[in-house]
Design an enzyme around this catalytic site. Structure first.
Site, mmCIF file in Angstrom:
data_model
loop_
_atom_site.group_PDB
_atom_site.id
_atom_site.type_symbol
_atom_site.label_atom_id
_atom_site.label_comp_id
_atom_site.label_asym_id
_atom_site.label_seq_id
_atom_site.Cartn_x
_atom_site.Cartn_y
_atom_site.Cartn_z
ATOM 1 N N PHE A 139 0.851 -1.186 0.000
ATOM 2 C CA PHE A 139 0.000 0.000 0.000
ATOM 3 C C PHE A 139 0.887 1.236 0.000
ATOM 4 C CE2 PHE A 139 -2.430 3.417 1.995
ATOM 5 C CZ PHE A 139 -3.560 3.409 1.188
ATOM 6 N N ASP A 224 9.271 2.617 1.627
ATOM 7 C CA ASP A 224 8.089 3.322 2.131
ATOM 8 C C ASP A 224 7.992 3.010 3.625
ATOM 9 O OD1 ASP A 224 5.581 4.055 3.012
ATOM 10 O OD2 ASP A 224 4.537 3.464 1.183
ATOM 11 N N LYS A 253 2.531 9.550 8.540
ATOM 12 C CA LYS A 253 1.853 8.996 9.717
ATOM 13 C C LYS A 253 2.452 9.496 11.035
ATOM 14 C CE LYS A 253 -0.899 5.319 7.911
ATOM 15 N NZ LYS A 253 -0.578 4.587 6.719
HETATM 16 C C1 LIG Z 1 -0.791 5.051 5.287
HETATM 17 C C2 LIG Z 1 0.226 4.675 4.279
HETATM 18 C C3 LIG Z 1 0.408 5.417 3.098
HETATM 19 C C4 LIG Z 1 -0.499 6.572 2.706
HETATM 20 O O1 LIG Z 1 -0.433 7.635 3.595
HETATM 21 P P1 LIG Z 1 -1.555 8.807 3.507
HETATM 22 O O2 LIG Z 1 -1.094 9.807 4.517
HETATM 23 O O3 LIG Z 1 -2.869 8.179 3.810
HETATM 24 O O4 LIG Z 1 -1.533 9.342 2.117
HETATM 25 C C5 LIG Z 1 1.418 5.035 2.236
HETATM 26 N N1 LIG Z 1 2.220 3.998 2.513
HETATM 27 C C6 LIG Z 1 2.083 3.265 3.635
HETATM 28 C C7 LIG Z 1 3.030 2.138 3.901
HETATM 29 C C8 LIG Z 1 1.077 3.563 4.550
HETATM 30 O O5 LIG Z 1 0.927 2.811 5.657
#
Ligand SMILES: *Cc1c(COP(=O)(O)O)cnc(C)c1O
Length: 405
Positions: A139, A224, A253
């Protein structure tokens, strides 16, 4: 001014229906507790989806926000701004990175990372080196580019045509990656632990192999760390414990502890491909966000706090193991630090939501990571008493789900 009272019903009347929020309306938070409109007390192991890194309304974060609110809110990137540069200094001092780009969310940080990887390859090799390899179930956010790179097709269905030049292979599968990586690959992007995809850690072998394959094919490695970063796994960033260093890293986050901010970190050499005018954001580097994030980093960089994350992991994992042994409900407990997943046994696959609802009725807020996994992402400073109280509530909730069978 008249104000109409709001409740869950109001959501359906005024909001785009892309979310389906629970009926409870939390109105106040402190530490690892939330209180709803009726004054009911909840223990929060969800933390706004791994965001409230230091719990709710941490006094030092509140103070940092108030101080900045009295001083300067917004400038734009037309001017040089103190809180943003101070935060960038902290991030570069404490990581592999030499340069930082600020955004306002995780998706935007990834958008910058993917664009930079393409631009760097374009500058140094040519337009044919544009392919991005990502992993199934990963994700990376909800913009069109990030849902296209993300490995969950349901998030891009109906939004096509999607950007091209993106390939997905199974996570932790070295041979699958070896089969598709080539001189046309500009970047491989991975989460050190698949978060939304089920709290699945990368194996040590896979982690090393991904780095080697990137080096062999002159491709950038993007980590990420939006969910795994900022102390979540017990290190400031997960890569620090994995024996590899990425070329680009994204954070969001927990970085703002509840204030929206995203960041992309990289080396000076790679950053040079984002020359003047190549990319930008009106709000990126916002002083309020950067002042709060600077305080978050001050607090989280403390080695004692980071060590305590490992101790709290054990407290929770041991309790989950005990509950699982007693009730025969978990197939596996996994994750690192305070990013913990408990996979339900096959018979309960698809039903994680039932356990979340039962937990909520007990005054406990937890998450799922896909339909088969209960996910726990509490505050890094959650008191031990809240952990034991939460685990007792979880046990009762699971017993009730099983009894209702
Ligand atoms: C939550 C998340 C995102 C997206 O972050 P947003 O602030 O919702 O755009 C991207 N990568 C990972 C691994 C995430 O957990």
């Amino acid at each position: 001014m008249t104000s109409t009272p709001v409740n869950r019903q109001t959501f359906d009347e005024v909001m785009v229906p892309n979310y389906a929020p629970q009926a409870i309306v939390p109105v106040r938070g402190l530490g690892s507790h939330l209180w709803d409109q009726e004054g009911r007390d909840y223990i929060d192991l969800a933390g706004g989806i791994a965001v409230n890194l230091l719990g709710h309304c941490h006094p030092q974060l509140v103070q940092a926000l108030k101080d900045q609110a009295d001083t300067l809110w917004h400038l734009s990137n037309v001017y040089t701004n103190e809180p943003a540069l101070a935060l960038a200094q902290q991030l570069t001092q404490q990581t592999f990175a030499e340069r930082v780009f600020f955004a306002n969310s995780g998706a935007e940080a990834n958008e910058a990372a993917f664009k930079l990887a393409r631009k760097y390859a374009y500058d140094h090799v040519g337009p044919q080196k544009h392919e991005i390899i990502a992993f199934e179930q990963s994700f990376h956010g909800r913009t069109l580019f990030t849902v296209s790179v993300g490995g969950q097709p349901k998030y891009r269905q109906g939004f096509e045509p999607a950007p091209g030049g993106i390939t997905h292979v199974p996570y932790n599968d070295i041979e699958a990656l070896r089969a598709v990586i080539s001189e046309r690959t500009c970047a491989v992007v991975m989460e050190p632990i698949l978060g939304e995809g089920g709290i699945i850690p990368a194996t040590a072998e896979f982690t090393r192999a991904v780095r080697e394959l990137c080096d062999q094919h002159n491709a950038l490695l993007i980590y990420d760390e939006i969910q795994t970063g900022i102390g979540r796994t017990g290190k400031l960033f997960a890569y620090m414990d994995m024996g590899v260093t990425p070329d680009i890293l994204t954070s969001a986050k927990g970085l703002g502890g509840g204030f929206p901010i995203g960041a992309m970190l990289t080396t000076a050499e790679i950053a040079a491909s984002f020359g003047f005018g190549a990319h930008g954001s009106t709000f990126g580097g916002n002083p309020l966000a950067c002042a709060v994030a600077g305080k978050v980093l001050d607090i989280v960089s403390d080695p004692a706090l980071l060590a305590d994350v490992g101790r709290k992991h054990a407290l929770i994992a041991d309790q989950l193991q005990r509950i699982g042994d007693k009730l025969g409900i978990f197939k596996q407990i996994r994750g690192a630090g305070l990013l913990i997943g408990a996979e339900l046994i096959d018979a309960w696959h698809g039903k994680a939501g039932e356990f979340l609802a039962a937990a909520r009725a007990q005054g406990l807020l937890i998450l799922m990571a896909g339909p088969n996994v209960l996910r726990f992402t509490p505050s890094l400073v959650i008191p031990d008493e809240d952990i034991s109280a939460a685990m007792a509530k979880l046990e009762t909730a699971i017993e009730q789900v099983l009894a209702a069978q």
